[in-house]
Write a protein that holds these residues in place. Structure first.
Motif, short mmCIF file in Angstrom:
data_model
loop_
_atom_site.label_atom_id
_atom_site.label_comp_id
_atom_site.label_asym_id
_atom_site.label_seq_id
_atom_site.Cartn_x
_atom_site.Cartn_y
_atom_site.Cartn_z
N VAL A 1 0.84 -1.19 0.00
CA VAL A 1 0.00 0.00 0.00
C VAL A 1 0.88 1.25 0.00
CG1 VAL A 1 -1.92 -1.14 1.16
CG2 VAL A 1 -0.21 0.08 2.52
N TRP A 2 0.31 2.34 -0.45
CA TRP A 2 0.92 3.67 -0.41
C TRP A 2 0.22 4.45 0.69
CZ3 TRP A 2 -1.48 7.59 -4.24
CH2 TRP A 2 -1.07 8.91 -3.94
N THR A 3 0.99 4.94 1.67
CA THR A 3 0.42 5.73 2.76
C THR A 3 0.69 7.20 2.53
OG1 THR A 3 0.82 3.91 4.32
CG2 THR A 3 0.36 6.08 5.25
N THR A 4 -0.37 7.99 2.48
CA THR A 4 -0.25 9.42 2.21
C THR A 4 -0.88 10.25 3.32
OG1 THR A 4 -0.82 11.18 0.63
CG2 THR A 4 -2.41 9.40 0.87
N ASP A 5 -0.43 11.48 3.46
CA ASP A 5 -1.02 12.43 4.41
C ASP A 5 -2.15 13.25 3.78
OD1 ASP A 5 0.45 11.93 6.71
OD2 ASP A 5 2.06 13.29 6.15
N ALA A 6 -2.21 13.27 2.45
CA ALA A 6 -3.07 14.24 1.76
C ALA A 6 -4.06 13.55 0.83
CB ALA A 6 -2.22 15.23 0.98
N ILE A 7 -5.22 13.19 1.37
CA ILE A 7 -6.21 12.46 0.59
C ILE A 7 -6.71 13.27 -0.60
CG2 ILE A 7 -8.14 13.23 2.03
CD1 ILE A 7 -9.37 10.43 1.62
N TYR A 8 -6.75 14.59 -0.46
CA TYR A 8 -7.26 15.42 -1.56
C TYR A 8 -6.16 15.89 -2.51
CZ TYR A 8 -11.56 15.39 1.14
OH TYR A 8 -12.68 15.00 1.81
N ARG A 9 -4.96 15.28 -2.40
CA ARG A 9 -3.89 15.52 -3.36
C ARG A 9 -3.41 14.21 -3.98
NH1 ARG A 9 -4.06 18.84 -6.22
NH2 ARG A 9 -1.84 18.82 -6.69
N GLU A 10 -4.34 13.27 -4.09
CA GLU A 10 -4.05 12.02 -4.79
C GLU A 10 -4.29 12.25 -6.28
OE1 GLU A 10 -6.43 9.02 -2.90
OE2 GLU A 10 -5.49 9.34 -0.94
N THR A 11 -3.28 12.80 -6.93
CA THR A 11 -3.40 13.16 -8.34
C THR A 11 -3.10 11.97 -9.23
OG1 THR A 11 -1.07 13.82 -8.50
CG2 THR A 11 -2.64 15.51 -7.78
N ARG A 12 -3.42 12.10 -10.52
CA ARG A 12 -3.15 11.02 -11.46
C ARG A 12 -1.66 10.69 -11.52
NH1 ARG A 12 -4.84 6.86 -12.20
NH2 ARG A 12 -6.89 7.84 -12.22
N ARG A 13 -0.82 11.73 -11.50
CA ARG A 13 0.62 11.48 -11.57
C ARG A 13 1.12 10.73 -10.34
NH1 ARG A 13 4.72 15.99 -13.08
NH2 ARG A 13 3.38 17.44 -11.95
N LYS A 14 0.60 11.10 -9.15
CA LYS A 14 1.00 10.39 -7.93
C LYS A 14 0.51 8.94 -7.97
CE LYS A 14 1.30 14.10 -4.45
NZ LYS A 14 0.41 15.18 -4.87
N VAL A 15 -0.73 8.73 -8.36
CA VAL A 15 -1.28 7.38 -8.42
C VAL A 15 -0.44 6.51 -9.35
CG1 VAL A 15 -3.23 6.01 -9.25
CG2 VAL A 15 -3.63 8.00 -7.77
#
Length: 273
Positions: free
Chosen positions: A179-193
């Motif tokens: 899994v990928w753990t992130t702090d920013a749910i509303y910055r899950e952009t296409r490039r990050k995904v």
């Protein structure tokens, strides 16, 4: 320039876990449940009707004497709760939460046992040494961070395997993956995904890497079970929170915790790594 937080891992903290003062002693086994609906479902069927306030959530005991703590959101909150549970006696912890799919092989209602987590949050670096690498272009480009800025953290493999076997024993299918753990749910952009999917992540959530790091630092066993709630692998985000299959999977997992956990080998001392 920020302080290298992993440079003082052998130093004592000035502030003890808050649970040392405000929570009752508990047994060796605990569940950390991240979402309010799931905490509420377990609470309605708990043995202890005197729920204790615990950070922004609450603490109570199930009929099988396991402790439940939650809800919480994000790595800092989750780490504070885990630290306090450990202080009060917990040595084996199962985390129950939701995640978003980054893979076409996972859909809403699937159950995932993470076998590792990519740390893209700020808490875990206070509990682990950060890897160093000059290999900046292996996965990255266009100014993105180097691979060593995203360390991988692992749960207890023995507890994860036991959790998977227990689910299968109860007829509950599950999958494993990173899994990928992130702090920013509303910055899950296409490039990050796309970036983290290329690194092998099949799902995204907000706490696992931090909890895995705290557990290893404190030398306790911790594993996680996640129910897929939405999908990010398509061109458009696909929420599945109202899907019948998602609700059924949550109920199956929570009912297993409530009704059958007392027969589970999690309590076996041989599980200690």
């Amino acid at each position: 320039m920020s302080f290298p937080t992993w440079s003082d891992l052998n130093d004592d903290s000035l502030i003890p876990p808050l649970g040392a003062r405000y929570a009752p002693d508990i047994g060796q086994f605990a569940f950390m449940v991240s979402t309010e609906p799931d905490v509420r479902y377990l609470e309605a069927n708990s043995a202890d009707k005197r729920c204790v306030p615990f950070f922004l959530g609450r603490l109570f005991t199930l009929k099988n004497d396991a402790t439940v703590a939650g809800p919480y959101l994000g790595s800092p909150s989750a780490a504070m709760i885990l630290e306090s549970l450990i202080t009060k006696g917990a040595s084996r912890v199962v985390v129950v939460g939701w995640c978003g799919s980054l893979s076409d092989d996972l859909r809403a209602g699937d159950i995932l046992i993470p076998d590792s987590a990519i740390s893209d949050e700020g808490t875990s670096r206070n509990y682990m040494e950060m890897p160093q690498s000059d290999d900046c272009e292996k996965f990255c480009g266009n100014g993105l961070k180097k691979v060593s800025d995203f360390p991988t953290v692992w749960p207890s493999s023995t507890l994860s395997q036991t959790l998977k076997a227990s689910l299968e024993e109860h007829g509950i299918e599950c999958k494993t993956g990173k899994v990928w753990t992130t702090d920013a749910i509303y910055r899950e952009t296409r490039r990050k995904v796309d970036f983290f999917a290329k690194m092998g992540a099949v799902a995204v959530e907000m706490e696992c890497s931090a909890l895995f790091a705290v557990a290893r630092y404190r030398k306790i066993d911790l594993a996680s079970i996640l129910i897929v709630s939405d999908t990010l692998s398509k061109e458009e985000w696909e929420p599945g929170f109202k899907a019948k299959r998602f609700k059924e999977s949550r109920r199956k997992v929570l009912d297993m915790i409530l009704n059958d956990f007392h027969r589970n080998p999690f309590y076996d001392e041989k599980l200690r790594q």
